[in-house]
Write a protein that holds these residues in place. Structure first.
Motif, PDB file in Angstrom:
ATOM      1  N   UNK A 981     -20.232 -67.973 108.341  1.00  0.00           N
ATOM      2  CA  UNK A 981     -21.328 -68.199 109.286  1.00  0.00           C
ATOM      3  C   UNK A 981     -20.814 -68.095 110.712  1.00  0.00           C
ATOM      4  N   UNK A 982     -19.636 -68.670 110.938  1.00  0.00           N
ATOM      5  CA  UNK A 982     -19.051 -68.607 112.278  1.00  0.00           C
ATOM      6  C   UNK A 982     -18.794 -67.164 112.686  1.00  0.00           C
ATOM      7  N   UNK A 983     -18.199 -66.426 111.755  1.00  0.00           N
ATOM      8  CA  UNK A 983     -17.875 -65.041 112.085  1.00  0.00           C
ATOM      9  C   UNK A 983     -19.129 -64.224 112.363  1.00  0.00           C
ATOM     10  N   UNK A 984     -20.154 -64.470 111.565  1.00  0.00           N
ATOM     11  CA  UNK A 984     -21.399 -63.715 111.791  1.00  0.00           C
ATOM     12  C   UNK A 984     -21.984 -64.100 113.137  1.00  0.00           C
ATOM     13  N   UNK A 985     -21.939 -65.399 113.433  1.00  0.00           N
ATOM     14  CA  UNK A 985     -22.482 -65.842 114.719  1.00  0.00           C
ATOM     15  C   UNK A 985     -21.711 -65.206 115.864  1.00  0.00           C
ATOM     16  N   UNK A 986     -20.382 -65.168 115.733  1.00  0.00           N
ATOM     17  CA  UNK A 986     -19.569 -64.532 116.778  1.00  0.00           C
ATOM     18  C   UNK A 986     -19.982 -63.072 116.926  1.00  0.00           C
TER      19      UNK A 986
END
Lengths: 1247, 267
Positions: A981-986
């Motif tokens: 989720x973090x990577x997608x948000x980034x």
């Protein structure tokens, strides 16, 4: 019919009268009279009784005029338009000899949507007389004594003389032509053997499903037993003698082999020759088993080059006749008397882009004397004529054109022929192009591959038993498995749905025993259908709508080009001409095949129920309506959301209705209409008992009444397009068609009044209705209904309520999505530009790779595409809140990133700009040059630094997003999910921020630097020195100095006291004055409260005070009464002032006021005059560098203008001359004292 | 210290038809020794402005102007050094600076070919040395320095007071660690009408939520308060639920001495 046209040409009847005459037949139920196209001259509206008489005799023929006109134009253009995709056309050549029959003529078999080629049955020679006679009648009119073109070929003028040509194609003996057309006699027949110019019918590149994009209608011999069903005639743009070849090598078994009437004999001969010719050329041409697959056969390669013949307005023959016919034709289009608006536009554009006339000879171009007003001579004698006619029509249809997409407008505006023939129209089109925002991509979105899981349907609570639940779960698994397999394999050659999946599907359906299971499965099916197919383009792609975003990562400047390239690469070459049959593109094919393979009655019934329910629900959905007063202002912004919602609902409805139509009419779909009238009647009797699956008539009526036709009609058309051949004959559906016809005729585009439907709404309805009227199952004569039938249903559309119809809910994007065939216009124009001849009916797009590095971009793109898919898959497996959170974080962080860059990078650059500007100003002097130039220099230096924004933005998003996601997701989120989720948000945040930054950073820097430059220059302007060294108070300052306002007020009081009037007891003490100046010093040194205007006033007041001191005008309060200030005190005060002026004031001090006439006047009035203080002050000013000698000199010089007492002037001169003459003194203090001493002595001596 | 309505009215009562001169102010100070000069001047100025607003028109009829000009000419004809213009203004109950403007305008009309522009007249009033006639220059200057309610010097004083109070308020806000956006920051953000300060975090003062502070540094009588709100903020804020704090004269002290020094008004 021809008589009507001829009387028009002879100007016996005005165009307006003729159109009224036609329209009256068509619009007998219309309340409003047809409005006049704007292009019509006023005189066209004279109603002449003679005209009426001339026309009334032709009354029975009225409704045949329009089909006649259309056929006439198609046939006339046949020599010009052999290439390119044929203009599909369908209009019954209803002739007086064969009155309209209710039944549609026989036509292609099963799966009619892909069956464009009606197999014709053998027919007897005698019966086959009919079409030929009709054709002759259409062309020549029924006038007596006129010879029918007995041996004339179908597509060419009869009556050409029988001059044989050495040409290897289709020369044939000519029948006796009409003697009045010698030029025609010489005209060559089309080069039928030239496959380039005469591609075989249906040679449009077939779609993957083997569909034939357009229907070409062939001469259909009529057999005796079918005498009741009206044979189909057609107007085709390529002549009917362009026949599909390779049908059979045995002439007798060919569909056209038998029964051609004598009049068509030459036609048959031609075909024979064509066939032979072609078989010579194509030895390897496969022989398809059936006519249907013919179009799927590979096209022969062709040689030859078709360069376009230049069109010249000066070489147009019989202008007047062309103008007149163009006017009639345009009027028919404007009044919606033609079945399909866009088909006619397509035809006109074909004429516009006609490459060359077939085998014309120079002599053909000469107008035939006396033949101008007759129909004898061909209408289009040259390409010039065609283009002229086309441009004429386009001029009349400008309004419609102006609503087409930007790309089409651009191509039209750039068409050199159009420019050449009508610069005015070109100008209007260019203006429309420039004003257009309707960018429509013809690219199809990629079809969706993702399978969504619907956790809510997994809910046990929805099932009666554990077993049913378990069964359903298994079925769901099978369904998705089947779907996945289809996705993987359906594009593989040789893969067959039924073979591959049929048995599995049927096995699964067999398990659905309980009714409730069926309804569950149907819900899943329908949901999946909507999710996969209801993309903005309607063909598929739910989740991969992200693809453009992937593209956008490649950088904004190249984005446009990339998009265009992508569009060119993925846009289907031709979606099947301007009138494609209904198809199930993309994912829809899966659902269709699933239904077919399942062949489960229960499933179909449940599906119909479910679809009907959903359609009703969506159709009656209250779409939000804005306040009528909101029409202007921010309405555009508000409308974006409304439009999007409307489009979603409309596209869903169309999809659902299409499948409802498909399932509902599935049991009745047969290969072709019933062969006999008796059979047909019995079927009709049977079918009329069956209630409709959904009461679409009621919904239509309701929609019309509520003025929601723009929502209801498009889906109804989808529904009806899948009807079988019998449906339009059923009373129930016939009444629907009647309503639709009524609606079609009422949608006159030029009518624009209050309460009218919006233009694009109308255009959408006209497009879908026009398409419906052209599809195979709809009888051709339906459009040209007999009079009176339109009266059947009067719909009261005049309601005060503002419905959807009156709102701009349709935009070009939706129009093109619903009617992709409108894009054919653009493709046609594009193929003209690209220079490819319309060989093989397609539009060859030439893409020249300019660099091979472009290929390098391929792997990352794929990776990114894969990433996007992975991200979508990830979200599918997570609760929706996760997706919302990630998207929210990405949105906010992206936005914050932009703000951060603004506050840091851009602010730094602005500071740099300011210091650069200062340098520039120092080196270049005060002016520094042109501000615009300065700005350019600065921007050229600084803007490149903007590139850092992307790196910094990326860093920012990288740093900030993960924390935010972590904070917002539940603590218990698994680590892997969290990190994804973090990577997608980034990624999303970076994408958003970088997209904005790359597009706007330069403009932003420029704007900020510009503001800084103008700020600096303004500050620099009047008092650069003072601004330059402006300083604040010292660090130790505690801001306890008296307030400036207080000081101004105090000094003002002293000034007032000095100037008077004053009471005898009033005065100031010298201590007070000293204190005041001390305070002034404090205030000037602590600058906390000081603003420039206050300081300026303080400076001025201090100078005034000095003047009063010099003139000894300050009343000093002291015991016992007021007296004058002592000299020493005055000088001390002046010293204080001098030091304030020199050291503390940061604004310029108006010292020249000391020598103003008014202040010197104070001195003049005193007796005895005491000059010493003034001289002392001036000397000090000079010594301290506060004033220059020249400045003093200038001030004194201006004093001469003032009126003084005589002695004063003399004193002045005596005093100041030595002062000004003095050389610069090295020791100011000493010199000053001495001078004051001496001068004072002089003054005293003089007085 | 909060001025009560009664006190204000009492002071105002004394100012009825009093010329706006140094002498009047001195007398006022003697009468109300507990009030600061700034307070008294502010009230004086405000009351006198109301008076001028009422009577302004009658001094600007062409007959009035002509008669004033003639009287001025006669006066200076007799004695150019006498305070002709100032006496005239006091006599007809008009502000000396405004009277100076009338006479200057009339004078320029007579001596110049083109009617004088407003900027020329303003510039001459700011610096009477520019006036071509020496006598008139002296007369005008006398009017300006003696007028305590009108004229460029008074305007400057008022402006300076406003600025000073803004600075004071800012210091107090900083001292109390209240985060705010000032006018310049607001303008940079694109606000067209701005209060002096918008509190980034609202504060509660005596049970009222304060979102923004406007320092007026003049006396907020009811009338000017309403006019002010109407002109400046309602168009922008337009929310009846928001409360504002408009600090009138002396009120920046409120944070130091909340109950005594400010008058707040909530909308």
């Amino acid at each position: 019919m021809a008589a009507v046209l001829e009387s028009l040409l002879r100007e016996e009847v005005s165009v307006a009268a003729a159109v009224r005459w036609i329209a009256r037949s068509a619009q007998s139920s219309e309340v409003t009279a047809p409005t006049r196209p704007q292009a019509w001259p006023e005189s066209a509206f004279r109603d002449d009784p003679g005209e009426a008489a001339a026309l009334s005799s032709l009354r029975p023929l009225r409704k045949e005029f329009v089909p006649f006109l259309l056929n006439f134009l198609r046939e006339q253009s046949s020599r010009v338009l052999p290439q390119g995709p044929p203009t599909p056309a369908k209009a019954p050549g209803s002739s007086a000899a064969l009155p309209g029959r209710p039944g549609g003529p026989p036509r292609g078999g099963r799966g009619a949507r892909s069956q464009l080629f009606p197999p014709t049955e053998p027919s007897s020679t005698a019966a086959a007389e009919a079409p030929s006679a009709r054709r002759g009648g259409r062309r020549r009119g029924p006038g007596p004594g006129r010879e029918r073109g007995g041996r004339g070929s179908g597509g060419l003028e009869e009556g050409v003389s029988g001059e044989s040509s050495p040409w290897a194609g289709g020369r044939r003996p000519r029948g006796s032509g009409s003697p009045g057309s010698p030029s025609l006699a010489r005209s060559d027949p089309p080069n039928l053997s030239n496959l380039e110019e005469f591609p075989p019918v249906g040679s449009v590149p077939p779609g993957p499903a083997g569909t034939k994009p357009s229907r070409r209608i062939n001469p259909t011999p009529v057999s005796e037993e079918r005498s009741l069903s009206k044979p189909k005639t057609c107007f085709t743009s390529p002549p009917i003698n362009c026949v599909p070849s390779s049908q059979s090598s045995v002439p007798d078994t060919s569909p056209w082999g038998h029964g051609l009437p004598p009049g068509c004999r030459s036609l048959q001969e031609e075909r024979e020759m064509l066939r032979k010719e072609r078989s010579k050329q194509l030895q390897q041409s496969p022989t398809p088993a059936c006519p249907t697959s013919e179009s799927g056969s590979p096209l022969p390669s062709r040689t030859g080059n078709l360069t376009a013949e230049p069109a010249d307005p000066a070489r147009v023959s019989s202008r007047q006749r062309l103008e007149l016919i163009a006017l009639i034709y345009s009027s028919c289009i404007a009044e919606n008397l033609v079945p399909n608006l866009f088909l006619e536009l397509f035809f006109v554009l074909q004429l516009l882009t006609a490459r060359r006339m077939v085998a014309t000879k120079e002599s053909d171009l000469e107008p035939i004397p006396g033949a101008l007003d007759s129909l004898e001579s061909p209408l289009f004698q040259s390409v010039h004529d065609c283009v002229f006619f086309a441009v004429q029509v386009l001029e009349h249809q400008f309004q419609v054109l102006s609503y087409l997409d930007k790309g089409t407008l651009k191509l039209l505006a750039e068409n050199e022929r159009l420019l050449c023939f009508s610069p005015a129209l070109q100008g209007r089109l260019r203006a429309a192009y420039e004003g257009s925002v309707a960018k429509v991509s013809l690219a199809m979105p990629p079809s969706a591959q993702a399978v969504s899981f619907q956790p809510e349907t997994d809910n046990r609570a929805n099932f009666s038993s554990d077993r049913a639940f378990h069964t359903f779960k298994k079925q769901r698994d099978v369904f998705f498995e089947v779907l996945r397999e289809w996705e993987d394999r359906h594009e593989e050659p040789g893969w067959d749905f039924e073979k591959g999946l049929g048995s599995r599907i049927r096995a699964m359906m067999g398990q659905l025993s309980a009714a409730c299971s069926h309804s569950h499965f149907v819900r899943l099916f329908q949901k999946q259908l909507l999710q996969m197919c209801q993309s903005p383009s309607g063909t598929g792609g739910t989740v991969l709508g992200e693809a453009p975003d992937v593209l956008s990562m490649l950088g904004a400047d190249k984005l446009g080009r990339l998009r265009r390239l992508q569009e060119r690469l993925v846009a289907p070459q031709s979606s099947g001409g301007p009138c494609p049959p209904p198809t199930f593109p993309g994912c829809q094919g899966f659902f269709r095949d699933f239904i077919l393979s399942a062949s489960s009655f229960q499933f179909n019934q449940h599906l119909m129920d479910s679809l009907s329910l959903k359609i009703r629900e969506l159709n009656s959905l209250a779409l939000p309506q804005p306040e009528p007063s909101d029409e202007d202002g921010e309405s555009d912004v508000d409308w974006q959301g409304e439009r999007r919602q409307f489009a979603m609902v409309l596209l869903s409805l169309r999809l659902l209705a299409k499948f409802l139509g498909f399932v509902a009419f599935l049991p009745y779909r047969g290969p072709e209409p019933p062969p006999t009238r008796e059979l047909q009647d019995s079927i009709l009797a049977l079918r009329s008992q069956v209630p409709p699956a959904l009461d679409v008539r009621a919904l239509l009526q309701q929609g019309l009444r509520a003025r929601r036709a723009v929502l209801t009609v498009p889906w109804l058309v989808e529904f009806l397009s899948l009807a079988d051949h019998i449906v339009p004959l059923l009373d129930y559906y016939r009444s629907i068609f009647t309503l639709l016809l009524h609606l079609h005729r009422s949608l006159v585009l030029s009518k624009e009044s209050e309460g009218e439907m919006c233009f694009l709404n109308k255009l959408l309805l006209l497009a879908v209705l026009g398409w419906l009227f052209q599809i195979p199952t709809v009888p051709e004569d339906l459009f040209f209904l007999e009079e009176g039938q339109l009266d059947t249903f009067e719909v009261d559309t005049v309601t005060s309520e503002q419905g959807l119809d009156g709102m701009p809910v349709v935009d070009q994007h939706l129009l093109y999505t619903c009617c992709p065939y409108i894009g054919e216009l653009r493709k046609l124009l594009a193929s003209w530009v690209s220079g490819s001849s319309g060989r093989s009916g397609g539009f060859v797009r030439k893409i020249t790779p300019t660099t091979t590095t472009g290929l390098g971009a391929q792997p990352p793109r794929t990776t990114q595409g894969l990433q996007a898919q992975l991200a979508q898959a990830f979200f599918h497996n997570q609760p929706p809140s996760l997706r919302r959170t990630v998207e929210f974080v990405a949105e906010r962080i992206g936005s914050n990133c932009v703000k951060h860059i603004k506050a840091t990078l851009v602010a730094d650059l602005v500071r740099q700009a300011e210091s650069l500007l200062q340098e520039q100003l120092v080196t270049q002097g005060q002016e520094g040059g042109d501000p615009a130039q300065l700005l350019e220099i600065l921007c050229s230096q600084l803007c490149p630094h903007g590139a850092q924004a992307l790196t910094r933005g990326r860093e920012f998003c990288q740093k900030k997003s993960p924390g935010a996601v972590r904070a917002l997701l539940p603590e218990e989120t698994p680590a892997a999910v969290l990190s994804s989720a973090e990577n997608i948000a980034v990624g999303l945040a970076t994408e958003k921020a970088c997209a904005w930054l790359s597009a706007n950073i330069t403009a932003l820097i420029r704007r900020e630097v510009k503001a800084a430059v103008s700020r600096t220059l303004r500050a620099q302007g009047p008092e650069p020195a003072a601004r330059g060294e402006r300083r604040g108070c010292s660090r130790a300052c505690e801001h306890h100095a008296p307030l400036p306002s207080h000081l101004i007020s105090e000094i003002k009081d002293v000034l007032a006291l000095a100037v008077g009037p004053r009471d005898p007891e009033e005065g100031v003490s010298p201590e007070h004055l000293e204190q005041l100046l001390g305070q002034l010093g404090q205030t000037l040194r602590c600058r906390q409260f000081l603003c420039p205007p206050a300081e300026q006033h303080l400076a001025k007041c201090s100078v005034e005070l000095a003047s009063l001191l010099v003139a000894d005008q300050i009343p000093v309060l002291g015991p016992p009464v007021q007296h004058r200030l002592e000299r020493g005190q005055a000088r001390r005060l002046l010293h204080m002032l001098l030091s304030l002026w020199k050291d503390d004031f940061q604004v310029p001090v108006p010292l020249q006021l000391l020598l103003s006439p008014r202040n010197l006047g104070l001195l003049a009035d005193t007796r005895p005059r005491e000059w010493d203080l003034l001289l002392f002050l001036l000397r000090e000013l000079v010594e301290k560098g506060l004033m220059g000698r020249t400045e003093i000199e200038a001030c004194l010089g201006s004093l001469h203008d003032a009126q003084w007492p005589k002695d004063f002037s003399e004193e002045l001169a005596t005093l100041f001359n030595p002062l000004l003459a003095e050389p610069h003194m090295p020791e100011p203090q000493l010199r000053a004292c001495e001078l004051v001493q001496t001068n004072r002595g002089t003054v005293l001596a003089q007085s | 210290m909060i001025l009560t309505k009664a006190q204000y009215d009492e002071i105002a009562q004394c100012l009825v038809s009093v010329p706006p001169t140094r002498q009047s102010l001195r007398k006022l100070k003697q009468r109300f020794p507990s009030q600061s000069q700034a307070t008294l001047l502010s009230i004086f100025s405000q009351e006198y402005q109301k008076h001028i607003k009422r009577t302004h028109a009658k001094h600007h009829t062409s007959e009035a102007i002509e008669s004033y000009y003639q009287r001025y000419l006669n006066g200076v004809g007799r004695n150019g050094a006498a305070p002709v213009l100032l006496d005239l203004a006091n006599e007809v109950d008009y502000a000396p600076s405004l009277m100076a403007r009338i006479i200057l305008e009339r004078f320029l009309q007579e001596h110049e070919e083109t009617p004088p522009s407003k900027s020329v007249i303003n510039s001459m009033l700011r610096d009477p040395s520019q006036i071509p006639d020496g006598v008139l220059a002296n007369q005008v200057y006398q009017c300006i320095v003696n007028d305590c309610c009108y004229g460029p010097l008074v305007d400057c004083i008022k402006h300076a007071i406003g600025h000073e109070h803004e600075v004071l308020l800012r210091d107090l806000l900083l001292e109390k660690s209240l985060s705010f956006l000032d006018e310049d920051q607001l303008r940079a953000k694109g606000y067209d009408k701005t209060p002096d300060f918008i509190l980034q975090v609202p504060v509660a003062v005596e049970g009222h939520i304060i979102h923004w502070i406007e320092s007026k540094a003049s006396f907020g009588d009811e009338c000017s308060h309403h006019a002010y709100l109407h002109d400046q903020f309602w168009s922008y804020w337009n929310s009846s639920e928001e409360e504002s704090l408009i600090l009138w004269l002396k009120s920046p002290m409120f944070l130091k001495n909340l109950l005594l020094e400010f008058c707040w008004i909530s909308t």
